[in-house]
Design a protein around this motif. Structure first.
Motif, PDB file in Angstrom:
ATOM      1  N   UNK A 372       0.811  -1.213   0.000  1.00 59.08           N
ATOM      2  CA  UNK A 372       0.000   0.000   0.000  1.00 59.08           C
ATOM      3  C   UNK A 372       0.842   1.260   0.000  1.00 59.08           C
ATOM      4  N   UNK A 373       1.934   1.282   0.726  1.00 66.20           N
ATOM      5  CA  UNK A 373       2.772   2.490   0.794  1.00 66.20           C
ATOM      6  C   UNK A 373       3.466   2.745  -0.535  1.00 66.20           C
ATOM      7  N   UNK A 374       3.704   1.666  -1.324  1.00 64.95           N
ATOM      8  CA  UNK A 374       4.296   1.858  -2.637  1.00 64.95           C
ATOM      9  C   UNK A 374       3.304   2.506  -3.598  1.00 64.95           C
ATOM     10  N   UNK A 375       2.056   2.034  -3.494  1.00 66.52           N
ATOM     11  CA  UNK A 375       1.000   2.572  -4.348  1.00 66.52           C
ATOM     12  C   UNK A 375       0.699   4.014  -3.992  1.00 66.52           C
ATOM     13  N   UNK A 376       0.765   4.330  -2.675  1.00 66.32           N
ATOM     14  CA  UNK A 376       0.440   5.672  -2.220  1.00 66.32           C
ATOM     15  C   UNK A 376       1.559   6.671  -2.449  1.00 66.32           C
ATOM     16  N   UNK A 377       2.752   6.177  -2.770  1.00 65.59           N
ATOM     17  CA  UNK A 377       3.914   7.068  -2.932  1.00 65.59           C
ATOM     18  C   UNK A 377       3.780   7.952  -4.177  1.00 65.59           C
TER      19      UNK A 377
END
Length: 377
Positions: A372-377
């Protein structure tokens, strides 16, 4: 349990594992753990492994996630259902740390043998706030060990991340009943029946917000780092440890089979069986290492590090996928003999597939959370 990761009463643990294994076939057939197995698990210390208080109010927990994982797996080598109950007793005890002090004291007044069950699978629940607390009614599904419970932790609704309105209530055994509803292909002896409550009064001090437990937010001055671990980061250990033990038992069965000189058609498949056994042995070792890292990360307070909790969730679910695959491989190698109703192999195969289907062990949600943090970056 000592801080070095060993079980404090090794003799009691060995006795519990032996009793569970001896009674496993009968438990599977009857759909219920033998009383002797239940008593042996309690005597081994699973009920109090993560207990937050002693009756005098002092901190009780000396367990580590690593020690509990190893001990549960040892029980699982004899009986997956018994290991499931042992693990849930330990982790449900951990949940009581989120109760206010008066609630914790009341739950553990009986002492370290207190048996706590839980269910967040609420169905038709009514929790009405009244003077001094709540009036609670409803039913909860899949309450493993309900037949042997002293207390139950029950949610007001199916948990939803971030929802501060969902509470967990501690209810004593004289305020609930159960109906027999658990009849499954695998994990037959867990006794995961339906629990019912009818207009029980639950005082304010016997309740807490579910999302606090999810995040590991303890009442001020309560518990330890063991109790404050976020639920999603360590919940996989609860259900993966019994599967690890079962997989090791399956490996030993094939090991014994390979030690017997083959004859006839079996001789032609000898090499492929050895290769399958070796691959499964490596897979089980790899899964054990993943679970050990999950436990060690929590024990050393590393879950606060960036991404560590999501990695632990990922590792536990991935380990279970590996273990299920390894048991499938071993079941195939065992041939017709492993399918006999008297063979522990077919019981292990059924148990591992049933346990592996638990919602907390699904890889897809863990993978989406991990990225999720990769997508939100």
């Amino acid at each position: 349990m000592s801080r070095d990761g060993t079980w404090q009463d090794a003799e009691a643990l060995e006795t519990a594992a032996g009793t569970a294994g001896h009674c496993a076939h009968g438990a599977d057939t009857a759909g219920r753990l033998a009383d002797g197995t239940v008593e042996a698990l309690a005597a081994a210390g699973f009920t109090s492994a993560f207990a937050p208080v002693r009756p005098d109010g002092t901190a009780a927990t000396t367990a580590t996630f690593g020690a509990v994982t190893q001990a549960v797996a040892a029980i699982g080598e004899g009986c997956t259902s018994a290991a499931w109950l042992a693990s849930l007793w330990a982790y449900n005890g951990r949940f009581t740390a989120f109760l206010p002090d008066e609630g914790r004291q009341e739950v553990w007044a009986k002492g370290p043998d207190t048996r706590v069950v839980s269910s967040m699978v609420a169905a038709g629940v009514r929790a009405e706030q009244v003077d001094g607390g709540w009036e609670l009614s409803g039913k909860w599904l899949y309450v493993s060990g309900v037949e042997f419970a002293d207390w139950a932790l029950l949610s007001s609704a199916p948990p939803r991340e971030g929802d501060r309105s969902i509470r967990v209530f501690a209810v004593p055994k004289d305020a609930f009943t159960h109906e027999v509803s658990w009849s499954t292909l695998g994990m037959r002896a867990t006794g995961s029946h339906t629990l019912l409550v009818e207009r029980a009064f639950v005082p304010e001090y016997r309740s807490f917000v579910w999302d606090d437990m999810r995040q590991g937010v303890l009442p001020s001055g309560t518990g330890s780092s063991v109790h404050g671990a976020p639920l999603f980061a360590v919940n996989g250990l609860t259900f993966a440890a019994p599967i690890l033990g079962a997989a090791r038992a399956a490996l030993r069965l094939v090991e014994d089979q390979l030690a017997t000189p083959p004859s006839g058609a079996r001789a032609a498949a000898r090499d492929s069986a050895r290769i399958a056994y070796t691959r499964a042995a490596g897979e089980i070792d790899a899964a054990a290492l993943l679970l050990a890292r999950v436990a060690e990360t929590a024990d050393l307070g590393g879950l606060a590090e960036d991404g560590a909790a999501f990695r632990s969730h990922r590792d536990a679910t991935l380990a279970v996928e590996i273990l299920v695959g390894a048991v499938d491989r071993l079941f195939k190698v065992s041939g017709t003999r492993g399918q006999a109703t008297t063979s522990p192999m077919q019981r292990i195969w059924r148990d591992v597939h049933a346990a592996g289907s638990h919602a907390a062990l699904q890889f897809e949600p863990a993978a989406l959370a991990f990225t999720q943090r990769l997508v939100a970056a």
